[in-house]
Design a protein around this motif. Structure first.
Motif, PDB file in Angstrom:
ATOM      1  N   LEU A   9       0.827  -1.194   0.000  1.00 42.07           N
ATOM      2  CA  LEU A   9       0.000   0.000   0.000  1.00 42.07           C
ATOM      3  C   LEU A   9       0.867   1.252   0.000  1.00 42.07           C
ATOM      4  CD1 LEU A   9      -2.602  -1.039   2.718  1.00 42.07           C
ATOM      5  CD2 LEU A   9      -3.054  -0.789   0.294  1.00 42.07           C
ATOM      6  N   ARG A  10       0.533   2.171  -0.875  1.00 36.95           N
ATOM      7  CA  ARG A  10       1.141   3.493  -0.817  1.00 36.95           C
ATOM      8  C   ARG A  10       0.260   4.360   0.064  1.00 36.95           C
ATOM      9  NH1 ARG A  10       1.246   5.631  -6.572  1.00 36.95           N
ATOM     10  NH2 ARG A  10       1.309   7.574  -5.357  1.00 36.95           N
ATOM     11  N   ARG A  11       0.835   4.879   1.131  1.00 37.24           N
ATOM     12  CA  ARG A  11       0.037   5.617   2.096  1.00 37.24           C
ATOM     13  C   ARG A  11      -0.654   6.817   1.449  1.00 37.24           C
ATOM     14  NH1 ARG A  11      -0.053   5.507   7.716  1.00 37.24           N
ATOM     15  NH2 ARG A  11      -0.922   7.396   8.680  1.00 37.24           N
ATOM     16  N   ASP A  12       0.057   7.548   0.596  1.00 37.47           N
ATOM     17  CA  ASP A  12      -0.559   8.706  -0.029  1.00 37.47           C
ATOM     18  C   ASP A  12      -1.697   8.306  -0.958  1.00 37.47           C
ATOM     19  OD1 ASP A  12       1.190   7.488  -1.812  1.00 37.47           O
ATOM     20  OD2 ASP A  12       1.671   9.365  -2.847  1.00 37.47           O
ATOM     21  N   ARG A  13      -1.533   7.154  -1.620  1.00 35.18           N
ATOM     22  CA  ARG A  13      -2.593   6.669  -2.507  1.00 35.18           C
ATOM     23  C   ARG A  13      -3.806   6.254  -1.692  1.00 35.18           C
ATOM     24  NH1 ARG A  13      -6.041   6.287  -5.339  1.00 35.18           N
ATOM     25  NH2 ARG A  13      -6.362   5.173  -7.296  1.00 35.18           N
ATOM     26  N   LEU A  14      -3.577   5.630  -0.563  1.00 34.45           N
ATOM     27  CA  LEU A  14      -4.672   5.185   0.287  1.00 34.45           C
ATOM     28  C   LEU A  14      -5.416   6.385   0.884  1.00 34.45           C
ATOM     29  CD1 LEU A  14      -6.174   2.791   1.446  1.00 34.45           C
ATOM     30  CD2 LEU A  14      -4.523   2.712   3.321  1.00 34.45           C
ATOM     31  N   VAL A  15      -4.659   7.431   1.254  1.00 41.92           N
ATOM     32  CA  VAL A  15      -5.298   8.628   1.787  1.00 41.92           C
ATOM     33  C   VAL A  15      -6.291   9.183   0.775  1.00 41.92           C
ATOM     34  CG1 VAL A  15      -4.916  11.043   2.427  1.00 41.92           C
ATOM     35  CG2 VAL A  15      -3.437   9.260   3.373  1.00 41.92           C
ATOM     36  N   ARG A  16      -5.863   9.261  -0.474  1.00 44.00           N
ATOM     37  CA  ARG A  16      -6.731   9.781  -1.528  1.00 44.00           C
ATOM     38  C   ARG A  16      -7.945   8.870  -1.740  1.00 44.00           C
ATOM     39  NH1 ARG A  16      -3.158  10.085  -5.199  1.00 44.00           N
ATOM     40  NH2 ARG A  16      -3.857   8.634  -6.816  1.00 44.00           N
ATOM     41  N   ALA A  17      -7.715   7.569  -1.671  1.00 45.20           N
ATOM     42  CA  ALA A  17      -8.808   6.621  -1.855  1.00 45.20           C
ATOM     43  C   ALA A  17      -9.825   6.720  -0.727  1.00 45.20           C
ATOM     44  CB  ALA A  17      -8.258   5.201  -1.956  1.00 45.20           C
ATOM     45  N   LEU A  18      -9.339   6.894   0.486  1.00 47.84           N
ATOM     46  CA  LEU A  18     -10.248   6.985   1.627  1.00 47.84           C
ATOM     47  C   LEU A  18     -11.131   8.219   1.553  1.00 47.84           C
ATOM     48  CD1 LEU A  18      -7.889   5.784   4.507  1.00 47.84           C
ATOM     49  CD2 LEU A  18      -9.897   4.586   3.600  1.00 47.84           C
ATOM     50  N   ASP A  19     -10.667   9.253   0.904  1.00 47.87           N
ATOM     51  CA  ASP A  19     -11.492  10.448   0.729  1.00 47.87           C
ATOM     52  C   ASP A  19     -12.734  10.154  -0.108  1.00 47.87           C
ATOM     53  OD1 ASP A  19      -9.987  12.150   2.261  1.00 47.87           O
ATOM     54  OD2 ASP A  19      -8.795  12.925   0.583  1.00 47.87           O
TER      55      ASP A  19
END
Length: 629
Positions: A9-19
């Protein structure tokens, strides 16, 4: 149950996905990962979904939503296994209830746990057997049967009248064709897909089925361009002789029909039908080379296919005249037109629990949630407009929606408001229908069609529309199950005569007395009228059939035939349940009922009830013969 390892998991990618996450689904994931009951309590408890909407925001204030997303990010990337890897029973019911914002009955736990993979049916094993199966049809049910027969090690062949898989999804290519069930729900439970839209259009749905067929090598076991003419049971050999339209014959111990109920176009006997000079066709037989640019078009009917066709062609045609015998109740969806965001697709792939919980919420909202409101209150004072207090509230909501969408057009509002209770016919989703009706080049005529001339369509009230093209959106021969196949059982009587012209009946919609070793999918009384995905019902039926075939193989059984008294009892309970439901309501006219008023097509039970009824086949329901081979 596992989640993707944090290193993937890329943390920044996951942050965007969670939005972009559906917040009620995310709350359920968060609780399952952490086991912290804080997430099941206010202020983190989602609100109830409004109607069939996704309720993505969950009713949360922005600051509360941010707290949930931050906690979910930490839990997903922590590397720790879920605190509740396989919730079942009361724990699972509590979680589902929290996710959907309302109380869910406890009997749903077992079905949901199996669908989510928290409990597991026995792993597929090869069943030692020496009998063979012919499956008729390679649509949703036929493909499923072939997959499960292969897993069980049972020899089979599928006969398909078309040149490829997909059934109705292969045949129906009309503009706007698509599902009115959410894509993530209109999928096999074992075959998820990264869908591009919330409600898949025809090409993507067919591609999904095509991909499933490829993954399971189904085409190697399907004989295409092969339509079945007859199937005759041979009592002496406990086998079926299946004859194709080309005259070929096959012998099999078992026949499974997967011909569906929406596969034979219904063309009304309209005077002058053959006299029209231009293109005239049923929606299921849409011409590949049709050019509607600037043409004057008549659409006969206002059911599901008409509601998909009109918005799709309205900007192209010169003028469209829609002939409506009766209006339909139409519901809104906040995501009907929306593509599925790439962030959401990433979240579903990276966090499998999220995909599972999103599907569970869809299943509740579109399946059994509405079933209690379809029961007739015998003391209700307004039976002409609704059947109970909840149904009357539905009527008010849907009426307000029609009035909002047709604001400024009182003429269309009057034409578009049904005079029967909501859900009396299958509820449709607005895919631009009302917006299309408001166009200057669209005319809604509240008349049936009386006749057709060389260049015109004449309504029953005298309206004459001069047209270049006639589109028949007139439905299917839903009561003529298995037609035109001539199926003859032990006594030699055709199933058409056994049932009569439009009164099909079967135990569980699957098995019929006098027809040993014959099993139906999408049989009588199994279409979903209260919403949801037919694929769920197909999985119930195929599971039941394969369970029975395993039992036959393990016990050297040559034939099983449903006992007449078992079928009679089931049909009695089926009809009795329907007598208290909306589809037999006074004045109702729908394709679920035959001319005598009996509901032939629709399932009266909740899906969870049918799931339990079909979980295992009971040999006591059958007259059994030992194998003679």
């Amino acid at each position: 149950m596992t989640v993707t390892a944090p290193t993937a998991l890329r943390r920044d990618r996951l942050v965007r996905a969670l939005d972009a996450a559906n917040m009620p689904s995310l709350v359920a994931v968060l609780y399952q990962l952490t086991g912290d009951r804080t997430w099941l309590q206010d202020p983190y408890r989602p609100t109830r979904s409004r109607g069939m909407d996704d309720n993505d925001g969950g009713g949360f204030a922005p600051e509360v939503a941010d707290i949930i997303r931050a906690a979910a990010l930490d839990a997903i990337t922590s590397g720790r296994p879920p605190a509740l890897p396989s919730p079942t029973g009361d724990d699972l019911v509590e979680m589902i209830s929290a996710a959907v914002g309302e109380s869910v009955p406890p009997e749903f736990a077992e079905m949901v746990a199996e669908d989510m993979g928290f409990t597991h049916a026995p792993a597929p094993t090869q069943t030692p057997c020496d009998f063979s199966v012919v499956v008729i049809g390679a649509g949703v049910s036929g493909m499923l049967a072939a997959i499960k027969l292969q897993e069980a090690g049972i020899e089979h062949i599928v006969l398909e009248k078309n040149s490829d898989v997909g059934g109705g999804w292969f045949e129906n290519t009309y503009p706007g064709a698509g599902v009115d069930t959410p894509s993530h729900l209109y999928s096999y439970s074992f075959a998820p897909r990264s869908w591009s839209t919330h409600f898949g259009k025809r090409d993507e749905v067919w591609q999904y089925l095509s991909d499933v067929a490829a993954e399971h090598d189904l085409r190697d076991r399907i004989r295409f361009d092969t339509e079945v003419d007859s199937a005759v049971y041979q009592p002496d050999t406990q086998s079926w002789t299946v004859t194709t339209m080309d005259g070929d014959t096959l012998t099999a111990d078992i026949v499974i029909t997967a011909t569906g109920q929406l596969n034979r176009p219904k063309v009304p006997n309209i005077p002058g039908l053959d006299a029209f000079d231009g293109p005239i066709f049923h929606t299921a037989e849409w011409p590949d080379d049709l050019d509607l640019q600037g043409k004057r078009v008549a659409i006969v009917g206002t059911g599901a296919s008409a509601m998909q066709v009109l918005p799709a062609i309205a900007e192209t045609v010169g003028h469209a005249t829609v002939f409506q015998r009766s209006p339909q109740w139409v519901a809104s969806s906040d995501v009907y037109f929306e593509p599925i965001d790439d962030d959401v697709s990433y979240l579903m792939e990276a966090v499998p629990l999220y995909r599972l919980w999103y599907r569970v919420r869809l299943a509740w909202n579109f399946n059994d949630r509405v079933h209690p409101s379809l029961q007739v209150d015998p003391d209700w004072e307004n039976p002409s407009r609704s059947i109970n207090a909840i149904n009357d509230a539905h009527r008010r909501v849907f009426t307000r929606y029609v009035e909002k969408e047709l604001d400024g057009r009182p003429d269309l509002i009057e034409k578009s408001l049904p005079d029967y209770p909501p859900f009396g016919k299958r509820m449709l989703l607005d895919n631009g229908w009302y917006a299309a009706l408001k166009r200057d080049n669209v005319t809604l005529v509240t008349e049936g069609v009386a006749s057709i001339g060389p260049d015109s369509v004449v309504g029953s009230g005298g309206h004459v529309a001069e047209v270049d093209v006639v589109i028949l959106a007139t439905g299917f021969e839903t009561h003529k199950l298995l037609s035109p196949i001539d199926i003859r059982g032990r006594s030699g009587v055709s199933i058409k005569d056994f049932w009569g012209p439009e009164d099909a009946h079967a135990h569980l919609g699957i098995t019929v007395p006098d027809f040993p070793n014959l099993f139906l999918t999408c049989g009588p009384g199994t279409v979903l009228g209260h919403g949801g995905s037919y694929i769920t019902i197909a999985e119930c039926q195929v599971r039941y059939i394969v369970d029975l075939l395993r039992t036959m193989a393990n016990n050297n059984i040559g034939s099983v035939e449903c006992k007449p008294e078992v079928e009679q009892d089931y049909v009695r309970r089926h009809d009795d349940a329907h007598s208290r439901m909306i589809w037999t309501h006074q004045g109702m006219d729908n394709w679920y009922r035959n001319d005598a008023g009996r509901v032939v097509s629709t399932l009266p039970w909740r899906i969870v009830d049918y799931w339990n009824m079909t979980r295992h086949a009971d040999l006591d329901d059958f007259d059994v013969e030992s194998a003679r081979r």
